[in-house]
Design an enzyme around this catalytic site. Structure first.
Site, PDB file in Angstrom:
ATOM      1  N   GLY A   9     -10.786 -13.386  -0.356  1.00 50.81           N
ATOM      2  CA  GLY A   9      -9.866 -13.208  -1.464  1.00 50.81           C
ATOM      3  C   GLY A   9      -9.750 -11.755  -1.869  1.00 50.81           C
ATOM      4  N   ASN A  10      -8.902 -11.480  -2.853  1.00 49.49           N
ATOM      5  CA  ASN A  10      -8.672 -10.107  -3.283  1.00 49.49           C
ATOM      6  C   ASN A  10      -9.926  -9.466  -3.860  1.00 49.49           C
ATOM      7  OD1 ASN A  10      -5.678  -9.580  -2.926  1.00 49.49           O
ATOM      8  ND2 ASN A  10      -5.617 -11.484  -4.061  1.00 49.49           N
ATOM      9  N   SER A  11     -10.710 -10.228  -4.609  1.00 49.20           N
ATOM     10  CA  SER A  11     -11.913  -9.679  -5.233  1.00 49.20           C
ATOM     11  C   SER A  11     -13.165  -9.994  -4.438  1.00 49.20           C
ATOM     12  CB  SER A  11     -12.071 -10.229  -6.659  1.00 49.20           C
ATOM     13  OG  SER A  11     -10.949  -9.917  -7.452  1.00 49.20           O
ATOM     14  N   VAL A  14     -15.893 -15.546   0.004  1.00 52.04           N
ATOM     15  CA  VAL A  14     -16.846 -16.651  -0.054  1.00 52.04           C
ATOM     16  C   VAL A  14     -17.097 -17.131   1.363  1.00 52.04           C
ATOM     17  CG1 VAL A  14     -17.299 -18.973  -0.909  1.00 52.04           C
ATOM     18  CG2 VAL A  14     -16.083 -17.337  -2.352  1.00 52.04           C
ATOM     19  N   ASP A 108      -4.955 -19.356   1.742  1.00 52.27           N
ATOM     20  CA  ASP A 108      -5.960 -20.102   0.994  1.00 52.27           C
ATOM     21  C   ASP A 108      -5.334 -21.237   0.203  1.00 52.27           C
ATOM     22  OD1 ASP A 108      -4.662 -18.152  -0.555  1.00 52.27           O
ATOM     23  OD2 ASP A 108      -6.311 -18.081  -2.011  1.00 52.27           O
ATOM     24  N   THR A 132      -9.187 -12.328  -9.330  1.00 56.19           N
ATOM     25  CA  THR A 132      -7.934 -11.594  -9.447  1.00 56.19           C
ATOM     26  C   THR A 132      -6.797 -12.466  -9.944  1.00 56.19           C
ATOM     27  OG1 THR A 132      -8.618 -10.107  -7.665  1.00 56.19           O
ATOM     28  CG2 THR A 132      -6.271 -10.178  -8.185  1.00 56.19           C
ATOM     29  N   THR A 184     -16.469  -8.426 -31.962  1.00 51.40           N
ATOM     30  CA  THR A 184     -15.557  -8.055 -30.887  1.00 51.40           C
ATOM     31  C   THR A 184     -15.941  -8.697 -29.558  1.00 51.40           C
ATOM     32  OG1 THR A 184     -15.075  -5.935 -31.952  1.00 51.40           O
ATOM     33  CG2 THR A 184     -14.562  -6.119 -29.617  1.00 51.40           C
TER      34      THR A 184
END
Length: 257
Positions: A9-11, A14, A108, A132, A184
Site C-alpha cells: 500500500g501507499n503507507s 503487509v 487491492d 493513507t 487538545t
C-alpha cells in the site's frame, strides 16, 4: 503449500504466510519507495527466517508503481525458482469490474472484492482502513465489483492536521474518554475516531440507499490495519476480516500460478 502474500500500500506493506486459507504469520513494514530490490530481498528473507518458513509461492498486489518495480526485480533476481503472481491487468481474478475504466481500480480493491465474494457472498460493502486512504468497495449479489469511494485515511488526516495546525501535534491514535473532549490531545482523538466512524456510517447508509437494500440485506466488512480503532463505534459492520486481502491473494495465486 505455503504462500507468501504481499499487499503493498501507499503507507505500509503487509506480508503474510498462508497455509491454505490460514494466515500463520504476518508482518507490516513501511512501503519505502527508496528501498531497492536487494534491500527488499534481505528484509523478506529475514522475515522468512524468523518464521522458519519455506515458501512454495509468492503473490503480490501493489498500489505503488515504484515499489512494485523493485519487487519485480527482487522476484526475478532472488526468488526466480519460486512461482509468483503479480496482480495486474490480464491476471485472472474472476471479478467483473463494472467501472468506466477498470484499469484505474487499485488491485487491492479487486482482491478484496474477490475475497469478500468468496467468503461472505454479495451484496457486500468492504471498508478498508489504510493509513493513507479509507476505501469503500461494493460487490453485487453476483460477485461483480460495481464501484466505491475513496476518503483520506486516518493517519494521513492526522498528519495533515499536525503539519498545518500551528498549535496541533501528532497524538496517539486511541479512543478518547468522550466525544466532547476537554483537552487538545483528546479533541484530536475524538475527531479522528468518532469523526471517521460517523463518516463510515454515513457512507454505508448512502450506499445502501443507492443499492435499494435494507441494512440487514448487505454484508458490511471491515478490514485494514486501522479497522480496530473504529470497529466498536460502527454498528453497520457485520464482520471484521483483518486478513481479507491476503486471503484474496491466495485465491488469485491458485487461479494463475
Amino acid at each position: 503449500m505455503t504462500l507468501l502474500a504481499a499487499d503493498i500500500g501507499n503507507s505500509d506493506t503487509v506480508l503474510g504466510l498462508l497455509d491454505g486459507e490460514q494466515v500463520v504469520a504476518h508482518w507490516r513494514v513501511s512501503s519505502d519507495e527508496r528501498r531497492t530490490s536487494d534491500e527488499w530481498a534481505v528484509l523478506v528473507r529475514g522475515l522468512l527466517a524468523e518464521a522458519d518458513a519455506t515458501v512454495s509461492g509468492i503473490a503480490v498486489c501493489s498500489t505503488v508503481p515504484a515499489v512494485l518495480h523493485e519487487w519485480r526485480d527482487m522476484l526475478g533476481q532472488h526468488f526466480s525458482a519460486i512461482p509468483s503472481v503479480v496482480v495486474e491487468p490480464g491476471i485472472r481474478t474472476g471479478v467483473p469490474v463494472m467501472m468506466d475504466n477498470p484499469r484505474e481500480v487499485g488491485t487491492d480493491r479487486i482482491i478484496n472484492a474477490l475475497a469478500v465474494a468468496n467468503e461472505f457472498g454479495g451484496p457486500s460493502i468492504v471498508v478498508d482502513f489504510g493509513g493513507t486512504a479509507t476505501t469503500f468497495d461494493v460487490v453485487s449479489a453476483s460477485g461483480q465489483y460495481i464501484g466505491g469511494a475513496i476518503a483520506p485515511g486516518i493517519e494521513l488526516s492526522l498528519e495533515a492536521l499536525g503539519r498545518r495546525g500551528a498549535q496541533l501535534r501528532k497524538v496517539e491514535l486511541q479512543r478518547p474518554r468522550s466525544v466532547i473532549a476537554k483537552n487538545t490531545v483528546e479533541a484530536l482523538q475524538s475527531g479522528m475516531i468518532f469523526g471517521v466512524a460517523a463518516q463510515v456510517e454515513g457512507m454505508v447508509a448512502r450506499m445502501l440507499v443507492e443499492l435499494g437494500a435494507a441494512p440487514g440485506e448487505v454484508q458490511v466488512i471491515a478490514t485494514g490495519h486501522l479497522a480496530s480503532l473504529v470497529l466498536d463505534e460502527c454498528p453497520c459492520f457485520t464482520a471484521h476480516s483483518p486478513w481479507l486481502t491476503l486471503r484474496g491473494l491466495r485465491l488469485v495465486f491458485d487461479r494463475n500460478a
